[in-house]
Motif scaffolding. Structure first.
Motif, PDB file in Angstrom:
ATOM      1  N   THR A  60       0.985  -1.121   0.001  1.00 57.37           N
ATOM      2  CA  THR A  60       0.026   0.002  -0.106  1.00 57.37           C
ATOM      3  C   THR A  60       0.773   1.314   0.059  1.00 57.37           C
ATOM      4  OG1 THR A  60      -1.781  -1.104   1.082  1.00 57.37           O
ATOM      5  CG2 THR A  60      -1.798   1.043   1.218  1.00 57.37           C
ATOM      6  N   VAL A  61       0.597   2.396  -0.850  1.00 61.31           N
ATOM      7  CA  VAL A  61       1.245   3.456  -1.056  1.00 61.31           C
ATOM      8  C   VAL A  61       0.404   4.558  -1.020  1.00 61.31           C
ATOM      9  CG1 VAL A  61       3.395   2.275  -2.321  1.00 61.31           C
ATOM     10  CG2 VAL A  61       1.431   3.343  -3.660  1.00 61.31           C
ATOM     11  N   THR A  62       0.981   5.959  -0.612  1.00 62.64           N
ATOM     12  CA  THR A  62       0.106   7.020  -0.753  1.00 62.64           C
ATOM     13  C   THR A  62       0.673   8.089  -1.691  1.00 62.64           C
ATOM     14  OG1 THR A  62       1.317   7.874   1.163  1.00 62.64           O
ATOM     15  CG2 THR A  62      -0.522   6.852   1.693  1.00 62.64           C
ATOM     16  N   GLU A  67      -4.516   5.824   0.096  1.00 62.81           N
ATOM     17  CA  GLU A  67      -3.959   4.787  -0.075  1.00 62.81           C
ATOM     18  C   GLU A  67      -4.607   4.005  -1.030  1.00 62.81           C
ATOM     19  OE1 GLU A  67      -4.974   2.893   3.756  1.00 62.81           O
ATOM     20  OE2 GLU A  67      -3.673   4.132   4.911  1.00 62.81           O
ATOM     21  N   GLU A  68      -3.504   3.297  -1.794  1.00 58.55           N
ATOM     22  CA  GLU A  68      -3.839   2.569  -3.112  1.00 58.55           C
ATOM     23  C   GLU A  68      -2.745   1.341  -3.037  1.00 58.55           C
ATOM     24  OE1 GLU A  68      -4.922   5.183  -6.688  1.00 58.55           O
ATOM     25  OE2 GLU A  68      -3.342   6.380  -5.614  1.00 58.55           O
ATOM     26  N   ASN A  69      -3.322   0.305  -3.606  1.00 54.97           N
ATOM     27  CA  ASN A  69      -2.139  -0.809  -4.181  1.00 54.97           C
ATOM     28  C   ASN A  69      -1.111  -0.126  -5.292  1.00 54.97           C
ATOM     29  OD1 ASN A  69      -0.976  -2.900  -5.155  1.00 54.97           O
ATOM     30  ND2 ASN A  69      -2.668  -4.042  -5.618  1.00 54.97           N
ATOM     31  N   LEU A  70       0.114  -0.580  -4.812  1.00 54.59           N
ATOM     32  CA  LEU A  70       1.196   0.142  -5.456  1.00 54.59           C
ATOM     33  C   LEU A  70       1.060  -0.432  -6.965  1.00 54.59           C
ATOM     34  CD1 LEU A  70       4.199   1.058  -5.751  1.00 54.59           C
ATOM     35  CD2 LEU A  70       4.870  -1.289  -5.469  1.00 54.59           C
ATOM     36  N   ASP A 410     -19.147   7.388  -7.965  1.00 53.62           N
ATOM     37  CA  ASP A 410     -17.779   6.502  -7.856  1.00 53.62           C
ATOM     38  C   ASP A 410     -16.963   6.260  -9.057  1.00 53.62           C
ATOM     39  OD1 ASP A 410     -18.869   6.560  -5.183  1.00 53.62           O
ATOM     40  OD2 ASP A 410     -19.169   4.292  -5.129  1.00 53.62           O
ATOM     41  N   ARG A 411     -17.240   7.069 -10.024  1.00 55.14           N
ATOM     42  CA  ARG A 411     -16.032   6.712 -11.245  1.00 55.14           C
ATOM     43  C   ARG A 411     -15.092   7.876 -11.120  1.00 55.14           C
ATOM     44  NH1 ARG A 411     -18.367   3.558 -15.430  1.00 55.14           N
ATOM     45  NH2 ARG A 411     -16.889   4.559 -16.880  1.00 55.14           N
ATOM     46  N   LEU A 412     -15.279   8.991 -10.252  1.00 53.58           N
ATOM     47  CA  LEU A 412     -14.353   9.984 -10.153  1.00 53.58           C
ATOM     48  C   LEU A 412     -13.826   9.892  -8.792  1.00 53.58           C
ATOM     49  CD1 LEU A 412     -12.893  12.716 -10.950  1.00 53.58           C
ATOM     50  CD2 LEU A 412     -14.816  13.944  -9.878  1.00 53.58           C
ATOM     51  N   GLN A 413     -12.640   9.825  -8.542  1.00 58.52           N
ATOM     52  CA  GLN A 413     -11.830   9.919  -7.202  1.00 58.52           C
ATOM     53  C   GLN A 413     -10.824  11.194  -7.274  1.00 58.52           C
ATOM     54  OE1 GLN A 413     -11.159   6.884  -9.368  1.00 58.52           O
ATOM     55  NE2 GLN A 413     -13.009   6.243  -8.297  1.00 58.52           N
ATOM     56  N   TYR A 414     -10.921  12.030  -6.536  1.00 58.91           N
ATOM     57  CA  TYR A 414     -10.391  13.193  -6.459  1.00 58.91           C
ATOM     58  C   TYR A 414      -9.672  13.612  -5.100  1.00 58.91           C
ATOM     59  CZ  TYR A 414     -14.681  15.116  -4.207  1.00 58.91           C
ATOM     60  OH  TYR A 414     -15.630  15.223  -3.242  1.00 58.91           O
ATOM     61  N   VAL A 415      -8.707  14.630  -5.305  1.00 54.18           N
ATOM     62  CA  VAL A 415      -8.083  15.085  -3.866  1.00 54.18           C
ATOM     63  C   VAL A 415      -7.638  16.468  -4.115  1.00 54.18           C
ATOM     64  CG1 VAL A 415      -6.021  14.975  -2.584  1.00 54.18           C
ATOM     65  CG2 VAL A 415      -6.846  12.929  -3.591  1.00 54.18           C
TER      66      VAL A 415
END
Length: 785
Positions: A60-62, A67-70, A410-415
């Motif tokens: 897991t990485v950031t 948090e996401e799978n590398l 849930d098609r868009l992930q944003y920060v």
């Protein structure tokens, strides 16, 4: 335009035995991507009956602030879990660099507790308070503007991530080369746990480490404390005084508190201290020319009794072959460094997303005295030459607000978020020159005040179930202010007798302020041909703030411009052969405009370090990493990198100097590791061996065509190709005890790491790799540790 360099297979450590010839770096990347895609069907050959434990797990990485799978992140990242760090016996950032393709680190010339990083051709080769690094450092979400104390700061780490290439959006300013992301272990409110260890080794090395995790209120409040004390004798002998240099006495401690008043709210408070004392560093003379009357350590024999020779008759060019084990200094070098870091991180789940607030406060202080020339003058020639004293006190305060969420079914992930940063303090350097009729102290003082703001947003949209698009934008604004007090004084007096700039004694004060801004961005596409493979391409624009020359000397430009990087990267990530093979490869090419170069210039009878801009440079390279589980208990790892880097345009004082050396960038490197684990009736056995090879690189930009250049001098400013072999054997018992035997740099490679060239004095001095070390570590763990 500089001629493009071509590479043969030899740069990866294999002979070109088949007469294939040379190939371009990007050509290799396409071949690697194709080969990886063709081997994907191998997973169908595996049977479900095989032991499921012989599979590669999820890392897991950031890298994108969540948090996401590398293997699902369309960004080039090298990641180390806390477990892997412990397995390797890693306690230093340099160990991480050895196993991160394309990443080089070395100690700063002026302070060994501070590190300078090279990544994808980007380098900040000095640690002045006015020069921002091109590789950003983040510890527990807080940006560390200065890398002091980072060299031995891997205490109780949960993970370390190396993000490569310009982080133009999420990590923003001053990350044109990449970013280092350190995450320490957080408190666990569910159970008591802890560990303790004792390490004993040669050079009288002793390391004591302890970690204790205590729940205060079950699932709501917990405290985690970690401390390490490390000391070691020196290994460099002063042939004049008998002193031992490069010893180590380091204390590092961290206290973290977890407060979770609600299932949706989590607050983590952290306080950390770092303290180091060292006798040294012990610089040695690597090269000298024309220094009649100088005594050079390791070159001129030292008589067992009697006075030091007044002269070295007849020599012109000499090279030190002592391997760095002995020096002859007259400067009584020492180093002290302290750092205090406080932070608070609030995570609050709100509706479809999470709000994160990060506050940080960091204070660093360092005092050093270094005999930079690395030799002693005999009686009658003066007391010293280039005895340099540095004093630094800096404080930084930062705040970041960030919101990460999802939308559009849930098609868009944003920060998105904003940052604020301020750094104030003092940086001073005094150089003692006593080989002139009137002994002179060169004084460079600077009061700095930096303010920075940033606003950013990045989103990834699922165009289809397999195809995603990412777009990000960031605005950065930096206000840099400085007041300098630069000039000369007579030895023994603090009063300026002349000024280096346009002002007059007695205080030589000059005040300047500049504001810089930039709009950074990134966009990319990634596609998953199968559930376990990813192909991606991205374009990023990164920015490093400009600033003023602290050591303004009347000849250099007052300020230097921001540095910008435009980079294209293409990559492939795959978990293949039923998750027994992990293969990641990335190819990149970047164009750096107004590249910031830190160079040494002549100031009267002395020298000063100033920053100027090279108009344009190009870096093109390939990086790959692979992990294989060939059989039960075995894990094999490998990594490699090649890079072609050159100045396209570089003009200094009206002269074309584009043939200057590029500092700190090896053209090729590779690393190999093998780990074997086997359960025994009474314990688990573990053996690991790792080997890292790195090509030569330059420590100074002196071009071969420069008037002073000679083959001997070029050799002196070059760190030769080097290799490091480490090994570890261990037993892990069910009752919580672990015992391991280890060796570092087993081949005892003592090649030089740094080479400081001062042309007007005609010498190169530097430091060498540490000798082979070995020892035993015993540890005890309890609870969930």
């Amino acid at each position: 335009m500089a001629k493009k360099r071509q590479y043969s297979c030899r740069f990866l450590g294999f002979p070109d035995a088949h007469g294939i010839g040379s190939f371009s770096v990007l050509g290799v990347s396409m071949a690697a991507l194709s080969a990886a895609l063709f081997v994907m069907p191998a997973s169908a050959q595996e049977t479900e009956a095989e032991d499921a434990t012989n599979r590669l797990g999820t890392v897991t990485v950031t890298a994108r602030k969540v948090e996401e799978n590398l293997q699902d992140v369309p960004v080039s990242v090298t990641a180390f879990t806390g477990e892997l760090l412990a397995e390797k016996g890693v306690v230093e950032v340099a160990d991480i660099a050895a196993f991160t393709p394309g990443f080089t680190t070395r100690e700063a010339n002026s302070n060994s507790t501070a590190l300078v990083f090279s990544l994808r051709g980007q380098l900040q080769n000095d640690v002045l308070a006015t020069l921002d690094p091109s590789v950003g450092t983040y510890v527990d979400d807080v940006y560390w503007a200065r890398a002091y104390g980072l060299n031995f700061n891997l205490l109780d780490m949960e993970s370390v991530q190396v993000l490569k290439g310009p982080q133009g959006t999420l990590f923003g300013r001053n990350t044109t080369g990449g970013a280092l992301v350190f995450t320490s272990a957080k408190p666990d409110a569910s159970a008591i746990s802890g560990k303790g260890s004792v390490t004993l080794g040669n050079l009288n090395a002793q390391v004591y480490e302890g970690v204790l995790n205590l729940p205060v209120v079950t699932d709501r409040i917990a405290v985690r404390a970690a401390v390490r004390q490390s000391n070691r004798d020196g290994y460099i002998t002063d042939l004049i005084s008998g002193e031992e240099y490069n010893d180590r006495d380091i204390t590092n401690a961290r206290l973290k508190v977890l407060i979770a008043p609600h299932d949706d709210v989590e607050l983590i408070l952290s306080a950390e201290v770092y303290d180091e004392d060292m006798n040294g560093p012990g610089y040695g003379t690597i090269f000298g020319t024309g220094l009649t009357g100088a005594f050079l350590a390791g070159i001129s024999p030292v008589p067992p009794v009697g006075p030091i020779p007044v002269a070295v008759p007849g020599y012109t060019d000499v090279v030190n072959s002592s391997g760095g084990d002995s020096v002859a200094l007259d400067g009584d070098p020492f180093l002290t460094a302290t750092a205090q870091t406080y932070s608070g991180v609030l995570n609050w789940d709100i509706g479809p997303g999470t709000l994160k607030l990060v506050a940080g406060d960091r204070r660093i202080s360092s005092r050093t005295r270094t005999d930079l020339d690395g030799f002693a003058f005999p009686a009658g020639a003066g007391d010293s030459l280039h005895i340099t004293t540095t004093v630094l006190d800096l404080s930084q305060t930062s705040f970041e607000a960030q919101y990460a969420g999802q939308g559009m079914n849930d098609r868009l992930q944003y920060v998105m978020g904003g940052t604020w940063f301020e750094e104030t303090g003092f940086d001073a350097t005094l150089t003692d020159l006593r080989v002139v009729p009137n002994p002179v102290i060169l004084r460079f003082f600077g009061d700095v005040d930096t303010k920075s703001i940033g606003l950013y947003g990045q989103g990834t949209y699922d165009l289809t179930d397999r195809l995603r698009a990412t777009v990000g934008l960031r605005y950065s604004e930096d206000e840099k202010g400085i007041t300098t007090f630069n000039g000369n004084s007579i030895a023994g007096s603090d009063v300026f007798v002349s000024c280096s700039g346009g002002q007059a004694p007695p205080n030589c004060a000059e005040t300047y302020s500049d504001t810089y801004d930039d709009l950074s961005y990134t966009f990319g596409l990634d596609f998953k041909p199968t559930a376990n493979t990813l192909v991606y391409g991205k374009f990023s624009h990164g920015y490093r703030s400009g600033g003023q020359n602290l050591r303004l000397n009347g000849t250099a430009d007052l300020d230097f411009d921001p540095e910008t990087v435009d980079e294209f990267e293409a990559g492939f990530k795959g978990d293949l052969a039923d998750n027994r093979v992990r293969f990641n490869v990335s190819a990149f090419t970047n164009k750096v405009k107004d590249a910031q170069r830190s160079i040494i210039v002549v100031v009267g009878s002395g020298n000063a370090t100033v920053v100027q801009n090279a108009a344009e440079m190009t870096n093109t390279g390939l990086e790959l990493e692979a992990t294989v589980i060939p059989a039960e208990g075995w894990t094999l790892q490998g990594s490699a990198a090649v890079i072609d880097t050159s100045y396209d345009e570089y003009v200094d004082a009206g002269q074309d100097v584009s043939d200057r050396r590029i500092i700190g960038v090896p053209e090729s490197e590779f690393a190999l590791a093998a780990t074997y684990e086997r359960p025994l009736s009474f314990a688990k056995f573990m053996a690991r061996i790792d080997y890292a090879w790195r090509d030569s690189y330059y420590n100074n930009e002196l071009a071969p065509s420069a008037p002073a250049s000679t083959p001997a001098l070029q050799e002196a400013i070059t760190a030769p190709a080097s290799d490091v072999l480490n090994a570890r054997l261990g037993l892990s018992f069910e009752n919580g005890w672990d015992v391991s035997l280890w060796g570092r740099n087993i081949l005892d490679d003592r090649s030089k790491l740094t080479g400081l060239y001062l042309g007007n004095f005609g010498y190169v001095s530097g430091r060498f790799r540490e000798p082979a070390t070995y020892g035993v570590t015993a540890s005890y763990r309890f609870g969930a540790e």
